[in-house]
Design a protein around this motif. Structure first.
Motif, mmCIF file in Angstrom:
data_model
loop_
_atom_site.group_PDB
_atom_site.id
_atom_site.type_symbol
_atom_site.label_atom_id
_atom_site.label_comp_id
_atom_site.label_asym_id
_atom_site.label_seq_id
_atom_site.Cartn_x
_atom_site.Cartn_y
_atom_site.Cartn_z
ATOM 1 N N ALA A 64 0.848 -1.188 0.000
ATOM 2 C CA ALA A 64 0.000 0.000 0.000
ATOM 3 C C ALA A 64 0.882 1.234 0.000
ATOM 4 O O ALA A 64 2.068 1.185 0.356
ATOM 5 N N GLY A 65 0.305 2.361 -0.394
ATOM 6 C CA GLY A 65 1.005 3.630 -0.340
ATOM 7 C C GLY A 65 2.219 3.694 -1.254
ATOM 8 O O GLY A 65 2.207 3.178 -2.370
ATOM 9 N N PRO A 66 3.301 4.328 -0.804
ATOM 10 C CA PRO A 66 4.497 4.483 -1.640
ATOM 11 C C PRO A 66 5.110 3.153 -2.086
ATOM 12 O O PRO A 66 5.670 3.079 -3.183
ATOM 13 N N ASP A 67 5.010 2.117 -1.246
ATOM 14 C CA ASP A 67 5.546 0.816 -1.652
ATOM 15 C C ASP A 67 4.792 0.263 -2.862
ATOM 16 O O ASP A 67 5.397 -0.261 -3.804
ATOM 17 N N LEU A 68 3.468 0.389 -2.839
ATOM 18 C CA LEU A 68 2.674 -0.062 -3.983
ATOM 19 C C LEU A 68 2.972 0.791 -5.217
ATOM 20 O O LEU A 68 3.000 0.273 -6.346
ATOM 21 N N ALA A 69 3.209 2.088 -5.005
ATOM 22 C CA ALA A 69 3.571 2.949 -6.140
ATOM 23 C C ALA A 69 4.871 2.485 -6.785
ATOM 24 O O ALA A 69 4.998 2.463 -8.020
ATOM 25 N N LEU A 70 5.854 2.092 -5.965
ATOM 26 C CA LEU A 70 7.126 1.595 -6.509
ATOM 27 C C LEU A 70 6.931 0.277 -7.247
ATOM 28 O O LEU A 70 7.537 0.052 -8.304
ATOM 29 N N VAL A 71 6.099 -0.607 -6.709
ATOM 30 C CA VAL A 71 5.853 -1.886 -7.366
ATOM 31 C C VAL A 71 5.190 -1.674 -8.728
ATOM 32 O O VAL A 71 5.579 -2.281 -9.733
#
Length: 346
Positions: free
Chosen positions: A247-254
């Protein structure tokens, strides 16, 4: 009969020649560094736009208006504003996977000759190194799916590694078939040789390798008919099942990493089998032309892939290994054909 030249004139001519050579080398070096930076920038910044372009093409073919080409960038901005959530019990693998996925893709984008074959890192762009970087990103994400301890994460990781076990050797063999006439596994040298001798690509080995690599790119990027990137059915997920806990920035990176891999692999496909307009010398004009040509070629490939996804249906999960085994066989035949054709030619 000898002719005497004044010492001052000789020194002036020698100094001018040395300065001219140094200036030319300096310009070529600057263009090479600019090409590497441009390749990284076009993959990082252009990947969401390419995904938006594919979604827009699919929407138009399906009779919908679509959200627009910039929608993936809007989604990324929205995710970056949210809070990261780390599931209880996860370890370093879960937290490091998004950054590692993006980092490996960035390094591969710097090595693969998307715009120019004459860069400071061209000598390091070996086939095995590039494929290993792509495989490292896949392994990191699969390990993160296992690290969550959930049923869907483990299921997606298992399926992803099963597909990767067939896809990575196919990519290796497909490009290796082109490396036999070039005499090297250095990708910039392969692309440069194909640009100067286009007949290599029209040979049986080139056509077989192109078909095999196209199927491998579809499977590696999780597109239909192997996987559906927009599915919400847990039992059919492969890539999406590994990212459910982010979720959040981690999901954006994925999501950004997946989009960058799609752009990189489509760029690799276009560079190997449509190497026209790629800069092979240190010229600013050639680099500008290569940038425009790269954008056009990748957009055409993406539009063809999006149109094919509208017409194709996702195959059953147990039929995916058969499809990938077929692509591996095509790559193996490409290597055999390239070996015998070049052996007969020599």
């Amino acid at each position: 009969m000898s002719t005497s030249v004044p010492i001052g004139t000789a020194l002036t001519a020698g100094t001018a020649g040395t300065a001219g050579t140094a200036g030319t080398a300096g310009t070529a070096g600057a263009v090479g560094y600019a090409a590497v930076a441009a390749q990284i920038l076009v993959v990082v910044a252009g990947a969401p736009l390419l995904t938006g372009w594919m979604r827009q093409v699919r929407a138009r073919l399906e009779g919908r208006a679509g959200a627009g080409v910039l929608q993936p960038w809007r989604d990324t901005r929205k995710l970056l504003r949210k809070e990261s959530i780390t599931p209880v019990g996860t370890g370093p693998a879960f937290r490091a996977a998004p950054a590692l996925l993006v980092a490996t893709t960035v390094v591969a984008a710097a090595l693969v000759p998307l715009l120019s074959t004459d860069t400071p890192v061209s000598s390091h762009a070996d086939l095995i190194v590039v494929v290993a970087l792509i495989a490292l990103g896949t392994f990191a994400l699969a390990l993160a799916g296992l690290d969550t301890g959930t049923a869907f994460g483990g299921m997606g990781a298992s399926r992803e590694m099963t597909i990767a076990a067939l896809v990575e050797p196919t990519i290796l063999l497909s490009v290796f078939a082109l490396s036999i006439p070039a005499g090297t596994t250095n990708i910039p040298a392969i692309v440069s040789g194909a640009a100067h001798e286009p007949a290599r690509l029209a040979s049986p080995a080139g056509l077989l390798a192109a078909a095999a690599l196209a199927v491998a790119v579809i499977a590696e990027t999780g597109r239909i008919p192997v996987d559906n990137p927009s599915t919400h059915l847990e039992l059919t997920m492969i890539h999406e099942a590994m990212t459910l806990e982010y979720a959040g920035p981690d999901l954006a990176l994925v999501e950004l990493g997946a989009q960058m891999r799609l752009t990189l692999l489509l760029g690799l496909l276009s560079s190997l089998f449509a190497p026209w307009a790629i800069a092979t010398s240190g010229s600013w004009a050639a680099l500008a032309i290569a940038l425009v040509a790269f954008a056009a070629k990748v957009c055409v490939l993406a539009a063809v892939l999006a149109a094919a996804e509208v017409l194709w249906a996702k195959v059953r999960l147990f039929r995916v290994p058969e499809l990938l085994a077929g692509s591996f066989l095509l790559a193996l035949l490409a290597v055999a054909a390239s070996y015998f054709l070049n052996g007969a030619g020599s």
